[in-house]
Design an enzyme around this catalytic site. Structure first.
Site, short mmCIF file in Angstrom:
data_model
loop_
_atom_site.label_atom_id
_atom_site.label_comp_id
_atom_site.label_asym_id
_atom_site.label_seq_id
_atom_site.Cartn_x
_atom_site.Cartn_y
_atom_site.Cartn_z
N SER A 144 -9.93 -0.79 7.22
CA SER A 144 -9.34 -0.57 5.90
C SER A 144 -8.59 -1.75 5.30
O SER A 144 -8.19 -1.70 4.14
CB SER A 144 -8.40 0.64 5.95
OG SER A 144 -9.13 1.83 5.91
N LYS A 184 0.85 -1.19 0.00
CA LYS A 184 0.00 0.00 0.00
C LYS A 184 0.88 1.24 0.00
O LYS A 184 1.89 1.27 0.71
CB LYS A 184 -0.90 -0.04 1.25
CG LYS A 184 -1.95 1.05 1.33
CD LYS A 184 -2.79 0.88 2.60
CE LYS A 184 -3.91 1.91 2.70
NZ LYS A 184 -4.77 1.68 3.90
N SER A 207 -9.76 1.53 3.02
CA SER A 207 -8.91 2.34 2.18
C SER A 207 -7.86 1.54 1.41
O SER A 207 -7.31 2.05 0.45
CB SER A 207 -8.20 3.39 3.04
OG SER A 207 -7.29 2.77 3.94
#
EC number: 6.3.5.7
Lengths: 480, 95
Positions: free
Chosen positions: A165, A66, A141
């Site tokens: 997330s 990420k 997210s």
């Protein structure tokens, strides 16, 4: 090479060890897919991994990271314009530990700006499409990390979870997502959103891969560069349970029966409870009476911490700068042009909640609600071994469907926020499909019960037999 | 619940310059979110200790020994405007 993409990371590692494929070939196969993808999952793709990784514990199986993790001299943006062009001078501990264990970074994945969002639509670099249905969101997210693994653009990935997330995008993309006990994984080099909640964890195709990544994320224990990190009390084992005999599961009445839970999600949740009983586990109803206030407490605490953490983006030391007047207008212009709507909204909310005259009514009360929620969990774990809920109240929603209604978007976190507030670990596994879209089943346990949680998840995973492969074929069709 | 004046006050505290349209929208959206959040006002929390951190940790210290850190060059490498071994910004009084 295309059949390689169908393997789990652990299976790919076995092929490497058997000499059937080299780490280089594996990296190249995934690199080619990551470079030509059209889901919007990757923000950058690495040139190459290291080639002498065959003998390492993770055998050179490449990892999607990420874009919230700093990696030395690799563009790191947290999907924000304000960090455009930023090249970190250091590498996050999580990335460093996994690389040292033999998982080279394949690339950086798209996300909601500063990890604020549940759909990946808040990225400054465009949305991500869900490989199960291209007109739908992958969740957020960590949306890019989940979409990449589901579509076979990466064998596995790491994300971060502040209020759901990791778990929610894993659920919406038909994957396994694990949020470890707070403190288990060092936050050093992980761009801060809400420091008392943020935690790094794996997004994978199965529970074995999740356990493998977690094992090496916690290996090494306390990181002196993150004073909140702690030694994990035992090694992470690869899960092997096939039965659930004697394991007591608690169903959270307040979450499972909430009217926010879609009927299709509820049906698969009930089906999974039946499977628990078939495997020898027992199911009883429990109450977490304060969980219904979890979302409220979370949307005070997380924005409050974020408003303080994000004050560092001021156009002075790194990232973008705007404005050519005095110093105050430089700050204001840089932040106004650098942040998008959701980040501004949360900074405003957090600043308001911390401002003079409101602090006790919002922040002080929310911290007390947090105590009550943690007490609820402790009481529950006196009665049962593990607690289960649906992961997300809904399946993947359509792009644009919730962007005009912040409260509707925040409801995505309804079932995942309580565990974050209590700091306990939780895992989401695929329970099946509702109208062709994946539904997640969440299992949570006491702090540091990851081994027990993974074992239960493994037994259920075997019984459910969920097929994670359809989106990989779909994504190939899109790419060609 | 939260009006235009409050939005402007908070925006100033947060060092955000909001457009007219953003101010309007922010007032509506923040009011909606706060409506939901204010339900925690119904709970009796008088004798409950606040939790700021879930892991019981106290004074995590290390030995106070000098060691090497980021070089000045490296620290300045990402600055939008570095000059004279520092970060250059306009004077607070400039206009």
């Amino acid at each position: 090479m295309s059949d390689l993409v169908e393997l789990s990371a652990a299976q790919a590692a076995e092929r490497v060890r058997a000499g059937e494929v080299s780490p280089d070939e594996l990296f190249a196969a995934y690199r080619e897919r990551a470079e030509s993808e059209e889901l919007g999952a990757f923000l950058t793709v690495s040139d190459s991994g290291a080639d002498d990784l065959a003998e390492t514990p993770l055998a050179g199986v490449p990892l999607a990271v990420k874009d919230i993790f700093c990696v030395e001299d690799v563009p790191t943006t947290a999907a924000s314009r304000i960090l455009a062009g930023y090249l970190p001078p250091y590498t996050a501990t999580a990335v460093e530990r996994l690389a040292a264990a033999g998982a080279p970074m394949l690339g950086k994945t798209n996300m909601d700006e500063f990890a604020m969002g549940s759909s990946n639509e808040n990225s400054a670099y465009g949305p991500v499409r869900n490989p199960w249905a291209l007109d739908r969101v992958p969740g957020g997210s960590s949306g890019g990390s989940a979409a990449a693994v589901a579509a076979g653009l990466a064998p596995w990935s790491i994300g971060t979870d502040t209020g759901g997330s990791i778990r929610q995008p894993a659920a919406l993309c038909g994957l396994v997502g694990l949020k470890p006990t707070y403190g288990s994984v060092s936050r050093y080099g992980m761009i801060a959103f809400a420091s008392s909640l943020d935690q790094c964890g794996p997004i994978t195709r199965d529970t074995t891969d999740a356990a493998l990544l977690l094992r090496h994320l916690v290996d090494g224990g306390h990181d002196r560069r993150d004073s909140t990190s702690v030694d994990f009390p035992e090694p992470i084992e690869l899960p092997s349970a096939e039965r659930l005999d004697g394991v007591r599961f608690g169903v959270v009445a307040e979450l499972a029966e909430a009217d926010t839970i879609e009927p299709g999600v509820k049906a698969l949740f009930d089906q999974t409870l039946a499977r628990i009983e078939e495997l020898g586990g027992s199911v009883e109803e429990i109450s977490l009476p304060h969980t219904e206030h979890g979302l409220s407490a979370y949307y005070v605490l997380a924005p409050a911490e974020a408003s303080a953490n994000l004050s560092r983006y001021d156009g002075v030391r790194f990232g973008m700068r705007a404005g050519d007047g005095d110093l105050l207008s430089l700050y204001e212009r840089t932040r106004s042009e650098g942040f998008r709507a959701e980040v501004k909204r949360r900074i405003m909310l957090g600043t308001y909640a911390l401002s003079s005259g409101y602090y006790e009514a919002y922040y002080g009360r929310a911290q007390r609600v947090r105590t009550k929620i943690a007490e609820d969990f402790r009481a529950a774990f006196d009665r049962v071994d593990l607690v289960v809920t649906p992961t997300s109240p809904s399946v993947a929603f359509r792009l644009g469907e919730r962007t005009q209604d912040p409260m509707a978007m925040y409801m995505s976190d309804y079932c995942t926020v309580p565990m974050s507030l209590a700091g306990v670990p939780a895992i989401s596994i695929p329970a099946g499909l509702s109208d062709g879209l994946p539904v997640g089943f969440q299992i949570t346990g006491p702090a540091f019960s990851e081994n027990r949680m993974l074992d239960a998840a493994h037994a259920l995973e075997r019984a459910i037999g969920f097929d994670t492969s359809p989106p990989r074929r779909g994504a190939q069709a899109v790419a060609t | 619940m939260i009006d235009r004046e409050q939005v402007l006050h908070v925006a100033r505290l947060a060092r955000l310059e909001l457009s007219e349209a953003e101010v309007e929208r922010m007032a509506t959206e923040l009011s909606g979110i706060l409506d939901h959040i204010e339900r925690i006002g119904e709970l009796d929390l008088d004798h409950v200790e606040p939790t700021s951190h879930v892991v019981a940790l106290e004074n995590v210290l290390r030995a106070d020994e000098p060691e090497s850190s980021l070089s000045r060059e490296r620290a300045l490498a990402g600055a939008p405007d570095a000059a004279d071994a520092g970060f250059r910004v306009p004077s607070p009084g400039a206009s």
